[in-house]
Scaffold this motif. Structure first.
Motif, mmCIF file in Angstrom:
data_model
loop_
_atom_site.group_PDB
_atom_site.id
_atom_site.type_symbol
_atom_site.label_atom_id
_atom_site.label_comp_id
_atom_site.label_asym_id
_atom_site.label_seq_id
_atom_site.Cartn_x
_atom_site.Cartn_y
_atom_site.Cartn_z
ATOM 1 N N LYS A 254 -10.163 -11.263 -5.355
ATOM 2 C CA LYS A 254 -9.538 -11.057 -4.056
ATOM 3 C C LYS A 254 -8.926 -12.358 -3.559
ATOM 4 O O LYS A 254 -9.354 -13.447 -3.954
ATOM 5 N N ALA A 255 -7.929 -12.215 -2.692
ATOM 6 C CA ALA A 255 -7.291 -13.366 -2.071
ATOM 7 C C ALA A 255 -7.561 -13.342 -0.574
ATOM 8 O O ALA A 255 -7.585 -12.274 0.054
ATOM 9 N N VAL A 256 -7.786 -14.518 -0.012
ATOM 10 C CA VAL A 256 -7.943 -14.656 1.437
ATOM 11 C C VAL A 256 -6.558 -14.920 2.004
ATOM 12 O O VAL A 256 -5.873 -15.865 1.593
ATOM 13 N N VAL A 257 -6.114 -14.069 2.928
ATOM 14 C CA VAL A 257 -4.727 -14.122 3.393
ATOM 15 C C VAL A 257 -4.656 -14.147 4.913
ATOM 16 O O VAL A 257 -5.617 -13.814 5.617
ATOM 17 N N SER A 258 -3.481 -14.529 5.366
ATOM 18 C CA SER A 258 -3.130 -14.399 6.787
ATOM 19 C C SER A 258 -1.715 -13.851 6.855
ATOM 20 O O SER A 258 -0.952 -13.947 5.889
ATOM 21 N N LEU A 259 -1.372 -13.278 7.991
ATOM 22 C CA LEU A 259 -0.025 -12.737 8.143
ATOM 23 C C LEU A 259 0.990 -13.876 8.167
ATOM 24 O O LEU A 259 0.760 -14.927 8.779
ATOM 25 N N ALA A 260 2.105 -13.669 7.467
ATOM 26 C CA ALA A 260 3.147 -14.693 7.419
ATOM 27 C C ALA A 260 3.879 -14.759 8.760
ATOM 28 O O ALA A 260 3.910 -13.787 9.534
ATOM 29 N N ASP A 261 4.429 -15.923 9.019
ATOM 30 C CA ASP A 261 5.210 -16.121 10.240
ATOM 31 C C ASP A 261 6.655 -16.407 9.835
ATOM 32 O O ASP A 261 6.921 -17.347 9.081
ATOM 33 N N PRO A 262 7.639 -15.606 10.233
ATOM 34 C CA PRO A 262 7.516 -14.483 11.191
ATOM 35 C C PRO A 262 6.909 -13.244 10.534
ATOM 36 O O PRO A 262 6.885 -13.116 9.320
ATOM 37 N N THR B 130 0.859 -1.186 0.000
ATOM 38 C CA THR B 130 0.000 0.000 0.000
ATOM 39 C C THR B 130 0.893 1.232 0.000
ATOM 40 O O THR B 130 2.114 1.136 -0.024
ATOM 41 N N ASN B 131 0.266 2.398 0.060
ATOM 42 C CA ASN B 131 1.042 3.645 0.058
ATOM 43 C C ASN B 131 1.807 3.883 1.363
ATOM 44 O O ASN B 131 2.736 4.683 1.397
ATOM 45 N N VAL B 132 1.394 3.193 2.426
ATOM 46 C CA VAL B 132 2.008 3.477 3.731
ATOM 47 C C VAL B 132 2.761 2.297 4.331
ATOM 48 O O VAL B 132 3.504 2.458 5.294
ATOM 49 N N PHE B 133 2.577 1.087 3.783
ATOM 50 C CA PHE B 133 3.303 -0.040 4.346
ATOM 51 C C PHE B 133 3.402 -1.178 3.324
ATOM 52 O O PHE B 133 2.670 -1.237 2.339
ATOM 53 N N GLU B 134 4.334 -2.087 3.616
ATOM 54 C CA GLU B 134 4.465 -3.342 2.893
ATOM 55 C C GLU B 134 4.581 -4.444 3.935
ATOM 56 O O GLU B 134 5.428 -4.366 4.830
ATOM 57 N N VAL B 135 3.739 -5.469 3.800
ATOM 58 C CA VAL B 135 3.737 -6.531 4.798
ATOM 59 C C VAL B 135 3.647 -7.882 4.099
ATOM 60 O O VAL B 135 2.972 -8.019 3.069
ATOM 61 N N LEU B 136 4.343 -8.861 4.634
ATOM 62 C CA LEU B 136 4.355 -10.190 4.045
ATOM 63 C C LEU B 136 3.132 -10.981 4.505
ATOM 64 O O LEU B 136 2.847 -11.070 5.706
ATOM 65 N N VAL B 137 2.397 -11.554 3.529
ATOM 66 C CA VAL B 137 1.204 -12.344 3.846
ATOM 67 C C VAL B 137 1.282 -13.690 3.125
ATOM 68 O O VAL B 137 2.062 -13.854 2.176
ATOM 69 N N GLU B 138 0.469 -14.627 3.599
ATOM 70 C CA GLU B 138 0.377 -15.939 2.948
ATOM 71 C C GLU B 138 -1.044 -16.141 2.445
ATOM 72 O O GLU B 138 -2.009 -15.903 3.179
ATOM 73 N N VAL B 139 -1.166 -16.570 1.197
ATOM 74 C CA VAL B 139 -2.483 -16.745 0.577
ATOM 75 C C VAL B 139 -2.996 -18.138 0.907
ATOM 76 O O VAL B 139 -2.315 -19.149 0.668
ATOM 77 N N ASP C 217 7.347 -3.418 6.535
ATOM 78 C CA ASP C 217 8.219 -2.278 6.247
ATOM 79 C C ASP C 217 7.340 -1.042 6.083
ATOM 80 O O ASP C 217 6.452 -1.016 5.218
ATOM 81 N N SER C 218 7.566 -0.041 6.941
ATOM 82 C CA SER C 218 6.756 1.172 6.883
ATOM 83 C C SER C 218 7.518 2.326 7.518
ATOM 84 O O SER C 218 8.240 2.127 8.504
ATOM 85 N N PRO C 219 7.381 3.540 6.969
ATOM 86 C CA PRO C 219 8.007 4.702 7.605
ATOM 87 C C PRO C 219 7.328 5.066 8.924
ATOM 88 O O PRO C 219 7.853 5.843 9.719
ATOM 89 N N VAL C 220 6.148 4.493 9.134
ATOM 90 C CA VAL C 220 5.410 4.752 10.371
ATOM 91 C C VAL C 220 5.553 3.539 11.299
ATOM 92 O O VAL C 220 5.335 2.397 10.877
ATOM 93 N N SER C 221 5.891 3.771 12.536
ATOM 94 C CA SER C 221 6.172 2.671 13.467
ATOM 95 C C SER C 221 4.926 2.085 14.121
ATOM 96 O O SER C 221 5.000 1.179 14.943
ATOM 97 N N THR C 222 3.763 2.605 13.786
ATOM 98 C CA THR C 222 2.522 2.184 14.459
ATOM 99 C C THR C 222 1.980 0.856 13.947
ATOM 100 O O THR C 222 1.059 0.299 14.540
ATOM 101 N N PHE C 223 2.510 0.344 12.836
ATOM 102 C CA PHE C 223 1.961 -0.885 12.263
ATOM 103 C C PHE C 223 2.578 -2.105 12.945
ATOM 104 O O PHE C 223 3.438 -2.797 12.387
ATOM 105 N N THR C 224 2.131 -2.363 14.154
ATOM 106 C CA THR C 224 2.594 -3.521 14.918
ATOM 107 C C THR C 224 1.833 -4.756 14.454
ATOM 108 O O THR C 224 0.881 -4.681 13.673
ATOM 109 N N LEU C 225 2.222 -5.904 14.978
ATOM 110 C CA LEU C 225 1.549 -7.155 14.641
ATOM 111 C C LEU C 225 0.072 -7.096 15.018
ATOM 112 O O LEU C 225 -0.805 -7.478 14.230
#
Length: 618
Positions: A85-93, A67-76, A97-105
């Motif tokens: 659309k794809a149904v996804v979950s967050l990848a482990d680990p 997106t414009n504010v973050f990049e996150v690894l997901v698993e389809v 990557d984001s310039p903003v530190s608020t995007f926690t797990l």
């Protein structure tokens, strides 16, 4: 980018070759080609889903949600083909990557839950896998992303829903995309197109919101009436913007109607000390050449006051140093330039010798070779050679430009005479244009005398001037030789239907084929007399030739005069009708006095692919 493959392999429905064995799918299940060669706009999503079902892995692959504010690894874990659309979950680990530190797990998990773990395929970038199993998946998603970012428009489904979406929309947009990538479109036109696209998208969003609010209003309410008026205005605005976009997307119309570039060149005016300078351009100045210059150009009249002389090694630096009234003398030589000649002041640019001995060659990609906006510019005895161009060799935006004894070796279009500009071209040779040798815009003045115009796509192109906002051009063509052009010697662009003036119109056909003019069945006898007088005036210089045994040359000249005058007269009739609708029954003489001035005499048309004269109807 795989945009071309998308167009041919998807919307033309040629299925992609099957990849390696897929998880959860039988190995022998191969995508079969679809039957239709085109589709409706309303079927595009269905075709997309069908395409993806055949080539996309339904699960087991990783992707970057971008997106414009973050990049996150997901698993389809699944794909909803119909919804793209794809149904996804967050990848482990967890990797983000984001310039903003608020995007926690925890924050990202909450965001995915709000989206029901369903993400648009366009926002997913497939992670590379050494096995190659997901190569087709990555390519398919790139296809979809390319299509929806560069080809699809949000209003397409509300357009004509016919089985020609590919031909009507995809092909011209795809061609424009690659024309832009390959530097075949003027940079200013690209900016205009993107601005129009943004305006249209914004207006369409407003229209959809307004339409949604109307559905929630009580019928016959005052608010509904106001919204209806606003909706009609927005709809009209959207239609106008869409037409402008289509004009740019279609390569033929883009060429025929041209690009109304606004030049930003600023004139310097008179030099602060009031003095005029003569600029001498020479790659090498020898004593013999200097003596000849002094004798022939610089010291012709001993009694004249002394003049300042500046020497330059290339013509571009000389022109950039000019002020109002300066003269540039270019000595024999072959000069290579990489910039644009922007001439905003009234100057004289002349070659010292024959044109073939004074060659200015433009290299490097760029929009224009010579840009003229000065009040009175004179160019003589120079050969211009154009390479790697996007626009024409010479563009006159306004003011008068005189070309005499010049040679123009073109690359795209030749000379363009914009609205309110004037061209006087004589004893010159123009060839090689991939468009028209000379383009004449409404409201311009063009005088061509003793020129050769040849080996172009079209010889001379006269733009449509029948719109009520356009003025009629003034054209004079005398003793020109227009030959060996791919299309016509002269082309007139005009609409197929002249507004509502075509109601109750009859075609007057005559066996002598001298003139075809459409007139209203209720036109008065006085109007017919005016028309006859106008044609007689316009063709007065040709009466000496007009005998029973007219030569082919004179017939060609007559045909062009008659067609242009007929179009001019129809414009006058349209204006009279509009005045009548406004309640003005007696037209002012000045309103009807701007009929086209035509002087077309003694021109020769030889070996043009489609003939001496033709019309382009749109």
């Amino acid at each position: 980018m795989a945009g071309g493959e998308l167009a041919d392999g998807w919307l033309r429905s040629e299925a992609m070759a099957p990849g390696p064995e897929r998880r959860g799918r039988a190995a022998e299940e191969e995508p079969a080609p679809l039957e239709k060669a085109d589709c409706k706009a309303s079927e595009v999503r269905e075709f997309t889903a069908e395409f993806l079902e055949k080539v996309l892995e339904s699960s087991g692959w990783r992707a970057v949600w971008h997106t414009n504010v973050f990049e996150v690894l997901v698993e389809v874990i699944d794909v909803d083909y119909a919804a793209l659309k794809a149904v996804v979950s967050l990848a482990d680990p967890y990797l983000c990557d984001s310039p903003v530190s608020t995007f926690t797990l925890e924050c990202m998990q909450e965001l995915l839950e709000l989206k029901e773990h369903r993400l648009p395929l366009q926002e997913l970038w497939v992670v590379f896998d050494d096995s190659g199993v997901f190569d087709q998946t990555a390519l398919a998603i790139e296809h979809v992303r390319f299509f929806y970012q560069n080809i699809w428009r949000s209003w397409d489904e509300e357009e004509e829903d016919e089985y020609d979406y590919f031909v009507r929309c995809v092909e011209p947009r795809l061609r424009l995309h690659y024309d832009i990538l390959e530097n075949r479109v003027p940079s200013g036109l690209i900016v205009d197109y993107r601005n129009l696209l943004s305006q249209c998208e914004e207006s369409y969003r407003k229209f959809l919101n307004l339409r949604s609010s109307l559905s929630n209003c009580s019928s016959d309410s005052e608010q509904e009436n106001i919204s209806m008026v606003e909706g009609l205005k927005l709809y009209s605005e959207i239609e106008q913007l869409k037409q402008k976009l289509k004009l740019i997307e279609n390569p033929l119309l883009r060429y025929v109607f041209g690009y109304q570039k606004n030049s930003n060149i600023q004139a310097k005016g008179v030099r602060p000390n009031g003095q005029k300078v003569t600029h001498v351009v020479a790659s090498t100045m020898m004593t013999g050449l200097l003596w000849s210059l002094l004798r022939d150009r610089l010291c012709q009249e001993p009694s004249k006051e002394e003049i300042e002389i500046q020497f330059h090694g290339d013509p571009l630096s000389a022109i950039n140093a000019c002020y109002e009234g300066d003269t540039v003398i270019v000595c024999p030589g072959h000069y290579v330039v990489h910039g644009t000649f922007s001439i905003a002041d009234s100057i004289e640019l002349e070659g010292y010798g024959l044109p073939d001995d004074i060659v200015i060659e433009k290299r490097g990609k760029g929009d224009t070779f010579v840009d003229c906006t000065g009040t009175d510019i004179k160019i003589s005895s120079i050969k211009f050679v154009q390479h790697d161009a996007v626009e024409g060799i010479l563009i006159i935006h306004h003011g008068k430009t005189t070309l005499e004894n010049c040679v123009l070796q073109c690359e795209t279009t030749g000379v363009t005479v914009r609205t309110s500009a004037e061209l006087l071209m004589k004893n010159s040779d123009l060839y090689g244009a991939k468009g028209a040798g000379i383009e004449i815009y409404p409201g311009s003045k063009c005088t061509l005398s003793d020129n050769g115009i040849h080996h172009c796509k079209e010889g001379i192109l006269i733009k449509d001037f029948l719109d009520e906002h356009y003025d009629i051009p003034k054209i004079s063509m005398v003793n020109n030789v227009i030959h060996n052009n791919e299309g016509y010697g002269v082309v007139l662009v005009k609409p197929t239907i002249f507004s509502d003036l075509q109601e109750n119109v009859q075609d007057e056909t005559e066996e002598n084929n001298a003139l075809k003019i459409q007139t209203s069945e209720e036109a008065s006898a006085a109007e017919r007399v005016e028309l006859d007088e106008l044609i007689q005036c316009a063709t007065g210089k040709m009466e000496l030739y007009a005998r029973s045994d007219l030569s082919e040359q004179v017939e060609d000249n007559c045909e062009i005069v008659n067609e242009l005058v007929a179009a001019s007269t129809q414009k006058g009739q349209m204006k009279k009708k509009r005045l009548s609708e406004l309640g003005i029954t007696q037209a002012d003489d000045n309103l009807m006095s701007q009929e086209m001035f035509v002087s077309i005499v003694g021109n020769q048309f030889k070996w043009n692919g489609k003939g001496s004269f033709g019309t382009f109807l749109f």
